[in-house]
Design a protein around this motif. Structure first.
Motif, PDB file in Angstrom:
ATOM      1  N   LEU A 192       0.835  -1.211   0.000  1.00  0.00           N
ATOM      2  CA  LEU A 192       0.000   0.000   0.000  1.00  0.00           C
ATOM      3  C   LEU A 192       0.866   1.256   0.000  1.00  0.00           C
ATOM      4  N   GLU A 246       1.819   2.769  -3.156  1.00  0.00           N
ATOM      5  CA  GLU A 246       0.765   3.418  -3.946  1.00  0.00           C
ATOM      6  C   GLU A 246       0.319   4.746  -3.355  1.00  0.00           C
ATOM      7  N   LYS A 247       0.409   4.858  -2.020  1.00  0.00           N
ATOM      8  CA  LYS A 247      -0.180   6.012  -1.356  1.00  0.00           C
ATOM      9  C   LYS A 247       0.597   6.307  -0.074  1.00  0.00           C
ATOM     10  N   TYR A 301      -8.642   1.207   2.680  1.00  0.00           N
ATOM     11  CA  TYR A 301      -8.477  -0.156   2.174  1.00  0.00           C
ATOM     12  C   TYR A 301      -8.869  -1.188   3.230  1.00  0.00           C
ATOM     13  N   ARG A 352      -9.608  -5.312  -1.085  1.00  0.00           N
ATOM     14  CA  ARG A 352      -8.611  -5.977  -1.936  1.00  0.00           C
ATOM     15  C   ARG A 352      -8.195  -7.323  -1.384  1.00  0.00           C
TER      16      ARG A 352
END
Ligand code: ADP
Length: 393
Positions: free
Chosen positions: A193, A196-197, A322, A375
Motif C-alpha cells: 500500500l 501506492e499512497k 483499504y 482488496r
C-alpha cells in the motif's frame, strides 16, 4: 547483497535466498519431518537454472543436517547459485518473540536470552528458532544474523492500546503487554500500500491457520487483534483466541489439570474446538452446509470476531481507505470475504460479488461505488523479512 530467509517450524525448515535490494529470488528450499531417519522430505529449487529436487524418504536427523543439505545445493551441482556459502551476507529469521527485543535486531546473546525468557509464551516457535539460529550461526559464522520478530511491525502501537489493566509492575517486571504477531505479513501488506499512497487508513485481515486483524495508518500498525501470546484475538484453526482468564482458575476448580486446560486452549480450541469437525475451514464450511450446527457456529464465531475488530479499528484509524484480505483463508475463501463484507454495509463497504467469486491471486473486489476499496493481496512474508533484514544498519 545475498540474504537468506529462514522460516523454522518444530519439524520443518523453509529457506529463500534473495538478491537484495532487487528482491530477486535465487533459490528456495524446504525440509519437512526434520528428525526422521528415513521419512524426511527435502526440496530445492534453483531459480537460475530451473533445477528442482523433491525427494521423500530422506534421512535428516536434525536441523544441522537439513541446513547443510540446503547450503550444499546452493553451492554445488546443477542447481548451484553461489560459488561459496560465504557469499551469504545476512540471514533473516521469521522469529516470533524475544523479551525486550520487539523489533528487528541483529541476533546476539541478549536476543537469544530474551527468546528463552519468553519460552512459555511461544514454546514451539521459540524452541524451533533457537535451534535453527544457533545451528545457522555455527555454519555461517561470518554472516549477520537478523531476527525480524513477528512483533516488529507493531512496536509503535501507542501505550493506551498496548497496556492491559493489570498492576503496572507486571508490565515493568514481566513485560506484560499487548505485542501483536503476523508482523511480517501485515508489514508486507503495508509495503504494497505504501508504494501506492502515503496517507491512508487500512485494515489488514491475515486469515490463515492463525488469524489476526491489524489497523494500519500511513504504513504503521496502530492496533492489532493479537495480545501478548498467540492464543489471543480471533479464534484460530485450533487455538482459543480471546478468553476470560478467570475461566482457567474456574476450570482447575472443576477438576481439570493445567495441562488439560492448556491443551484445550492451544491445540483443541478454535475452529476445531467449536465445530468438533476440523481445524481446516474448508471442512468446517462443508459440514456447515450439510447442516452441522456446531460447524455453522464455528464459522459464525470466526466471522463475527473479524467484523468486531474491523469496527473497532475503523474508529481507531479515523478513516478506512483499504480493507485487505490475505493468507490461506483471506486469499482463497470468497465465502468468508463475502460474509465479512456483508456485515460492513454501515461502513459503506460494497463487494463486487462477481469480482470476489472470480478472484484468483490479487484483485480489487469492491464495487465501484464502495466507500472502501476491498482488496485481496497475496501475502509474501519472506520478502517482508528479506526487506527488513536488508534495511538493518
Ligand atoms: P498457516 O497460517 O498455517 O501458515 P495458511 O495461511 O496457508 O496457513 O492458511 C491455511 C488455512 O487456509 C487452512 O487451514 C485452510 O483452512 C484455509 N483455506 C485455504 N483455502 C481455503 C478455501 N478455499 N476456503 C476456505 N479455507 C481455505
Amino acid at each position: 547483497m545475498k540474504i537468506l530467509v529462514c522460516n523454522a517450524g518444530s519439524t520443518s525448515l523453509k529457506f529463500k535466498l534473495y538478491e537484495m535490494p532487487e528482491c530477486k529470488v535465487l533459490a528456495t528450499g524446504k525440509v519437512e519431518r526434520v528428525g526422521s531417519a528415513d521419512d524426511a522430505i527435502f526440496g530445492y529449487c534453483s531459480c537460475r537454472t530451473g533445477f528442482n529436487i523433491e525427494a521423500a524418504g530422506e534421512c535428516i536427523p536434525g536441523y544441522k543436517e537439513g541446513i547443510e543439505r540446503f547450503l550444499g545445493c546452493l553451492t554445488g551441482g546443477d542447481g548451484a547459485v553461489l560459488s561459496d556459502i560465504s557469499q551469504i551476507e545476512r540471514v533473516g529469521y521469521k522469529s516470533v518473540l524475544s523479551k525486550g527485543h520487539y523489533g528487528v535486531h541483529e541476533i546476539d546473546g541478549g536476543v537469544l536470552q530474551g527468546m528463552r525468557d519468553f519460552m512459555a509464551l511461544a514454546p514451539v516457535h521459540n524452541s524451533a528458532y533457537l535451534n535453527a539460529i544457533e545451528t545457522m550461526q555455527a555454519v555461517l559464522p561470518k554472516a549477520k544474523h537478523v531476527g525480524v520478530f513477528e512483533t516488529a511491525f507493531h512496536r509503535d502501537i501507542p501505550m493506551e492500546r498496548r497496556i492491559y489493566g493489570v498492576p503496572f509492575e507486571w508490565h515493568e517486571k514481566y513485560g506484560i503487554q499487548r505485542l501483536g504477531y503476523h508482523g511480517a505479513s501485515h508489514g508486507y501488506i503495508a509495503d504494497v500500500l505504501n508504494a501506492e499512497k502515503k496517507e491512508y487508513g487500512a485494515i489488514s485481515c491475515h486469515l490463515g491457520g492463525s488469524a489476526s486483524v491489524c489497523g494500519i495508518l500511513n504504513g504503521r500498525s496502530v492496533d492489532t487483534s493479537f495480545g501478548m501470546s498467540l492464543e489471543t484475538g480471533l479464534i484460530h484453526a485450533n487455538r482459543v483466541g480471546d478468553m476470560d482468564p478467570t475461566m482457567i482458575h474456574f476450570l482447575e476448580q472443576e477438576g481439570l489439570s493445567m495441562e488439560e486446560i492448556l491443551e484445550g486452549c492451544q491445540k483443541k480450541g478454535g475452529l476445531l474446538g467449536i465445530s468438533g469437525v476440523s481445524n481446516d475451514l474448508r471442512y468446517v464450511l462443508e459440514a456447515a452446509d450439510q447442516g452441522n450446527r456446531r460447524a455453522k457456529l464455528a464459522v459464525d464465531v470466526f466471522v463475527t470476531g473479524i467484523v468486531h475488530y474491523i469496527g473497532a479499528f475503523f474508529l481507531d484509524l479515523g478513516r478506512l481507505d483499504y480493507l485487505v484480505f490475505t493468507a490461506g483463508i483471506g486469499e482463497h475463501s470468497d465465502r468468508v470475504r463475502n460474509m465479512v463484507c456483508a456485515k460492513l454495509a454501515p461502513l459503506g463497504v460494497k463487494l463486487d460479488e462477481e469480482a470476489n467469486r472470480g478472484c484468483r491471486g490479487g484483485a480489487v473486489i469492491s464495487a465501484e461505488d464502495s466507500k472502501v476499496c476491498v482488496r485481496v493481496i497475496p501475502t509474501d512474508e519472506e520478502l517482508g523479512i528479506a526487506r527488513r533484514t536488508c534495511e538493518l544498519n
